[in-house]
Design a protein around this motif. Structure first.
Motif, PDB file in Angstrom:
ATOM      1  N   UNK A   1     -65.219   8.605  18.500  1.00 40.99           N
ATOM      2  CA  UNK A   1     -65.394   9.652  19.288  1.00 40.99           C
ATOM      3  C   UNK A   1     -64.790  10.108  20.561  1.00 40.99           C
ATOM      4  N   UNK A   2     -64.194   8.493  20.811  1.00 38.49           N
ATOM      5  CA  UNK A   2     -63.935   8.155  22.188  1.00 38.49           C
ATOM      6  C   UNK A   2     -62.208   9.024  21.860  1.00 38.49           C
ATOM      7  N   UNK A   3     -61.880   8.071  20.608  1.00 33.23           N
ATOM      8  CA  UNK A   3     -59.938   7.609  20.771  1.00 33.23           C
ATOM      9  C   UNK A   3     -59.511  10.003  20.115  1.00 33.23           C
ATOM     10  N   UNK A   4     -60.831  10.556  19.160  1.00 41.19           N
ATOM     11  CA  UNK A   4     -60.632  11.910  18.624  1.00 41.19           C
ATOM     12  C   UNK A   4     -60.789  12.941  20.224  1.00 41.19           C
ATOM     13  N   UNK A   5     -61.417  11.868  20.704  1.00 36.67           N
ATOM     14  CA  UNK A   5     -61.665  12.973  22.287  1.00 36.67           C
ATOM     15  C   UNK A   5     -60.477  12.761  23.751  1.00 36.67           C
ATOM     16  N   UNK A   6     -60.455  11.843  23.112  1.00 30.20           N
ATOM     17  CA  UNK A   6     -58.545  11.644  24.030  1.00 30.20           C
ATOM     18  C   UNK A   6     -57.526  12.608  22.995  1.00 30.20           C
ATOM     19  N   UNK A   7     -57.613  12.399  22.328  1.00 31.37           N
ATOM     20  CA  UNK A   7     -56.204  13.476  21.603  1.00 31.37           C
ATOM     21  C   UNK A   7     -56.317  14.623  20.781  1.00 31.37           C
ATOM     22  N   UNK A   8     -57.484  15.259  21.543  1.00 29.74           N
ATOM     23  CA  UNK A   8     -57.929  16.208  21.485  1.00 29.74           C
ATOM     24  C   UNK A   8     -57.142  17.121  22.880  1.00 29.74           C
ATOM     25  N   UNK A   9     -56.877  16.177  23.544  1.00 33.72           N
ATOM     26  CA  UNK A   9     -56.380  16.451  25.982  1.00 33.72           C
ATOM     27  C   UNK A   9     -54.698  17.011  25.039  1.00 33.72           C
ATOM     28  N   UNK A  10     -54.927  17.160  24.233  1.00 33.67           N
ATOM     29  CA  UNK A  10     -53.486  17.723  23.183  1.00 33.67           C
ATOM     30  C   UNK A  10     -52.952  19.020  23.692  1.00 33.67           C
ATOM     31  N   UNK A  11     -54.142  19.640  22.806  1.00 33.56           N
ATOM     32  CA  UNK A  11     -54.342  20.489  22.294  1.00 33.56           C
ATOM     33  C   UNK A  11     -53.826  22.453  23.164  1.00 33.56           C
ATOM     34  N   UNK A  12     -54.523  21.994  24.576  1.00 37.31           N
ATOM     35  CA  UNK A  12     -54.099  23.265  24.490  1.00 37.31           C
ATOM     36  C   UNK A  12     -52.570  23.286  25.142  1.00 37.31           C
ATOM     37  N   UNK A  13     -51.413  21.617  25.584  1.00 37.97           N
ATOM     38  CA  UNK A  13     -50.596  22.098  25.667  1.00 37.97           C
ATOM     39  C   UNK A  13     -49.606  22.544  24.817  1.00 37.97           C
ATOM     40  N   UNK A  14     -50.650  22.187  23.289  1.00 39.76           N
ATOM     41  CA  UNK A  14     -49.789  22.682  22.392  1.00 39.76           C
ATOM     42  C   UNK A  14     -49.868  23.714  21.971  1.00 39.76           C
ATOM     43  N   UNK A  15     -51.464  24.544  21.532  1.00 38.61           N
ATOM     44  CA  UNK A  15     -50.911  26.025  22.219  1.00 38.61           C
ATOM     45  C   UNK A  15     -50.402  27.061  22.693  1.00 38.61           C
ATOM     46  N   UNK A  16     -50.386  26.166  24.709  1.00 38.07           N
ATOM     47  CA  UNK A  16     -49.362  26.874  25.447  1.00 38.07           C
ATOM     48  C   UNK A  16     -47.623  26.925  24.556  1.00 38.07           C
ATOM     49  N   UNK A  17     -47.604  25.796  24.343  1.00 33.52           N
ATOM     50  CA  UNK A  17     -45.960  25.823  23.936  1.00 33.52           C
ATOM     51  C   UNK A  17     -45.310  27.301  23.406  1.00 33.52           C
ATOM     52  N   UNK A  18     -47.038  27.595  21.850  1.00 30.49           N
ATOM     53  CA  UNK A  18     -46.631  28.153  20.715  1.00 30.49           C
ATOM     54  C   UNK A  18     -46.718  29.680  21.315  1.00 30.49           C
ATOM     55  N   UNK A  19     -47.344  29.707  22.019  1.00 32.87           N
ATOM     56  CA  UNK A  19     -47.569  31.156  22.119  1.00 32.87           C
ATOM     57  C   UNK A  19     -46.763  31.491  23.101  1.00 32.87           C
ATOM     58  N   UNK A  20     -45.777  30.478  24.313  1.00 36.09           N
ATOM     59  CA  UNK A  20     -44.240  30.948  24.806  1.00 36.09           C
ATOM     60  C   UNK A  20     -43.359  30.848  24.503  1.00 36.09           C
ATOM     61  N   UNK A  21     -43.515  29.884  22.948  1.00 41.09           N
ATOM     62  CA  UNK A  21     -42.622  30.843  21.869  1.00 41.09           C
ATOM     63  C   UNK A  21     -42.943  31.673  21.033  1.00 41.09           C
ATOM     64  N   UNK A  22     -43.666  32.354  20.879  1.00 45.91           N
ATOM     65  CA  UNK A  22     -44.372  33.914  20.388  1.00 45.91           C
ATOM     66  C   UNK A  22     -43.427  34.735  21.693  1.00 45.91           C
TER      67      UNK A  22
END
Length: 149
Positions: free
Chosen positions: A106-127
């Motif tokens: 749970x700790x590992x996956x929760x910390x890894x989830x912090x990259x999701x907003x950055x990834x989604x924002x980058x994708x939106x900016x590309x589009x």
């Protein structure tokens, strides 16, 4: 490393604490649903032409692979929670290690989830940039390539 340490030392906080376990399960269930939406969004080719799609194919595959792995880790965390409820309380050592793996995961996956907003924002900016480039009037495209303003 942090997830291993937290799994070992924070395990007593979830041992026998059904409310804590249910809260974590609820959070990861919501995150898993959100991640499926992100995976769907990344896989959508949108308004791009075939050349752009071909150029972006490797990048999209890498992003999809990372997000798929994160989704499977969410499911693993949820499976550990289920196993904790299914293992009889008489198997104390098994229960202890399941709880440790659960907290660590749970700790590992929760910390890894912090990259999701950055990834989604980058994708939106590309589009956004692609749509802007397609709709930009020709005279502005010409000015941009010659350096005139």
């Amino acid at each position: 490393m942090l997830s291993i340490v937290s799994g070992y030392f924070l395990q007593p906080l979830v041992s026998g604490n059904k409310d804590a376990i249910n809260t974590i399960v609820t959070i990861f269930s919501i995150l898993a649903g959100f991640l499926i939406a992100v995976i769907t969004f990344i896989g959508d080719p949108g308004l791009r032409g075939w050349k752009e799609l071909q150029l972006d194919k490797r990048s999209a595959q890498a992003k999809l692979s990372r997000h798929r792995m994160l989704f499977h880790l969410y499911l693993l965390t949820l499976a550990l929670a289920l196993a904790m409820f299914l293992v009889p309380e008489t198997y104390i050592t098994t229960q202890l290690w399941l709880e440790r793996f659960f907290v660590g995961s749970a700790t590992f996956v929760f910390l890894a989830s912090f990259s999701l907003p950055r990834s989604l924002s980058a994708l939106q900016m590309e589009r956004y940039e692609t749509a802007l480039a397609e709709q930009l009037p020709d005279f502005l495209k010409e000015q941009g390539t010659t350096g005139e303003k």
